[in-house]
Design a protein around this motif. Structure first.
Motif, PDB file in Angstrom:
ATOM      1  N   SER A  12       0.819  -1.214   0.000  1.00  0.00           N
ATOM      2  CA  SER A  12       0.000   0.000   0.000  1.00  0.00           C
ATOM      3  C   SER A  12       0.856   1.269   0.000  1.00  0.00           C
ATOM      4  N   ASP A  13       2.063   1.194   0.590  1.00  0.00           N
ATOM      5  CA  ASP A  13       2.941   2.366   0.662  1.00  0.00           C
ATOM      6  C   ASP A  13       4.383   1.902   0.448  1.00  0.00           C
ATOM      7  N   ALA A  87       1.289  -6.796   3.224  1.00  0.00           N
ATOM      8  CA  ALA A  87       0.212  -5.789   3.365  1.00  0.00           C
ATOM      9  C   ALA A  87       0.086  -5.406   4.842  1.00  0.00           C
ATOM     10  N   SER A  89      -1.987  -2.752   7.498  1.00  0.00           N
ATOM     11  CA  SER A  89      -3.084  -1.770   7.689  1.00  0.00           C
ATOM     12  C   SER A  89      -3.239  -1.509   9.186  1.00  0.00           C
TER      13      SER A  89
END
Length: 329
Positions: A12-13, A87, A89
């Motif tokens: 994601s980043d 991943a 989060s």
């Protein structure tokens, strides 16, 4: 307990950097713990052996193979970069962090596992432990590096000694080859000289054999020509007998001469021509070839035997004539 520390980048980043520490007892398949931090916050969680078995069963994958995939994804780190995705989060308060890891495929990816990490109350302590772990690893690597350096120096020294010994062996080998080459040259020259001498002797022997053969052929041709002249110049047997009867005295004279003279047989040989039987065609050529090939000694013996036979026949005829005269008187 064994630990590893890797640096990962979430999907994601990609610009963000996280540090992932994995710790386990004996085997990763028996369960492992995960610590994740970005330098400010830290989260931790554990994966039990049952959860590993359940994940392998859900993916219909062999458990051993699933454990190998976990090692490649969580332990190898940068060595398997690009093959696995991570991943991450977090909620707004950073109290909970969802962490998952996936395997990349050509046409997609499949999830290997995920877990919920809890926030650590003192992230500074976690960062301190990670720094300490890094320093310990660095110390071990330095010791290992020093050991390898000493081993490298020892091997280099051994290699130098071996190189010097090899140079000496090469020099000795070259000297030995030069000595053997010089000896070989001497032996080769001697063999060549012997071969030349043998060839010279062989040529001389061949020339001598050829000269001897020519001499024998010339002698045989001369003897044959002489024999033919003697045969044609000599008188026939009938002529010799008539000449003998004509030369004898009359009966009374013969009686007186025989009575008055001692019993001496005239041993003077009379020339006698050999009868020439009719020879079939080709016999003369064969006899000429045979006489040509006959050695000189055999030819002499043959001539002597023929001459003796002629003398013997002459003596017998003279004796018969004498007996006839005695009977007539």
């Amino acid at each position: 307990m064994e630990k590893t520390l890797n640096r990962i980048h979430p999907v994601s980043d990609p610009e963000a950097v996280y540090f992932l520490q994995v710790s386990w007892e004996k085997d990763l398949g028996a369960g492992f713990g995960i610590t994740l931090t970005d330098g400010e916050c830290a989260w931790t969680g554990t994966v039990s052996e049952a959860e590993i078995s359940r994940e392998a069963s859900d993916m219909e994958m062999n458990r051993e193979k699933y454990v190998e995939e976990l090692k490649k994804a969580l332990i190898l780190g940068e060595e398997s970069a690009g093959k696995y995705n991570f991943a991450i989060s977090r909620d707004e308060e950073n109290a909970v962090c969802h962490f998952s890891y996936e395997r990349n495929l050509k046409d997609g990816s499949f999830r290997l596992g995920s877990l919920k990490l809890q926030k650590v109350s003192s992230p500074a302590e976690v960062v301190r432990e990670l720094i300490g772990y890094c320093l310990d690893c660095l110390g071990r690597l330095q010791v290992k590096n020093e050991h390898l350096q000493k081993e490298n120096e020892r091997l280099f020294s051994d290699w130098s000694d071996v190189e010097k010994r090899l140079e000496k062996c090469v020099e000795a080998k070259e000297d030995l080859e030069a000595d053997l080459y010089n000896r070989f040259i001497l032996v080769l020259n001697e063999k060549k000289a012997k071969i030349r001498n043998l060839q010279k002797l062989l040529n001389e022997a061949k020339q001598y054999a050829a000269d001897t053969e020519c001499t024998r052929e010339s002698v045989a041709t001369t003897q044959m020509a002489t024999g033919q002249e003697n045969d044609y110049d000599g008188s026939t047997e009938e002529e010799s007998e008539n000449l003998a009867w004509s030369s004898l005295p009359s009966a009374p004279e013969r009686n007186d001469s025989i009575l008055g003279s001692p019993d001496v047989i005239n041993t003077t040989p009379r020339r006698k021509r050999r009868q020439r039987p009719v020879k079939p065609a080709g016999t003369g050529a064969k006899m000429a070839t045979y006489e040509t090939e006959m050695p000189a000694k055999e030819k002499e013996l043959r001539v002597s035997s023929i001459y003796s036979e002629l003398l013997r026949k002459t003596f017998v005829k003279e004796e018969n004539h004498t007996r006839i005269l005695w009977v007539g008187t």
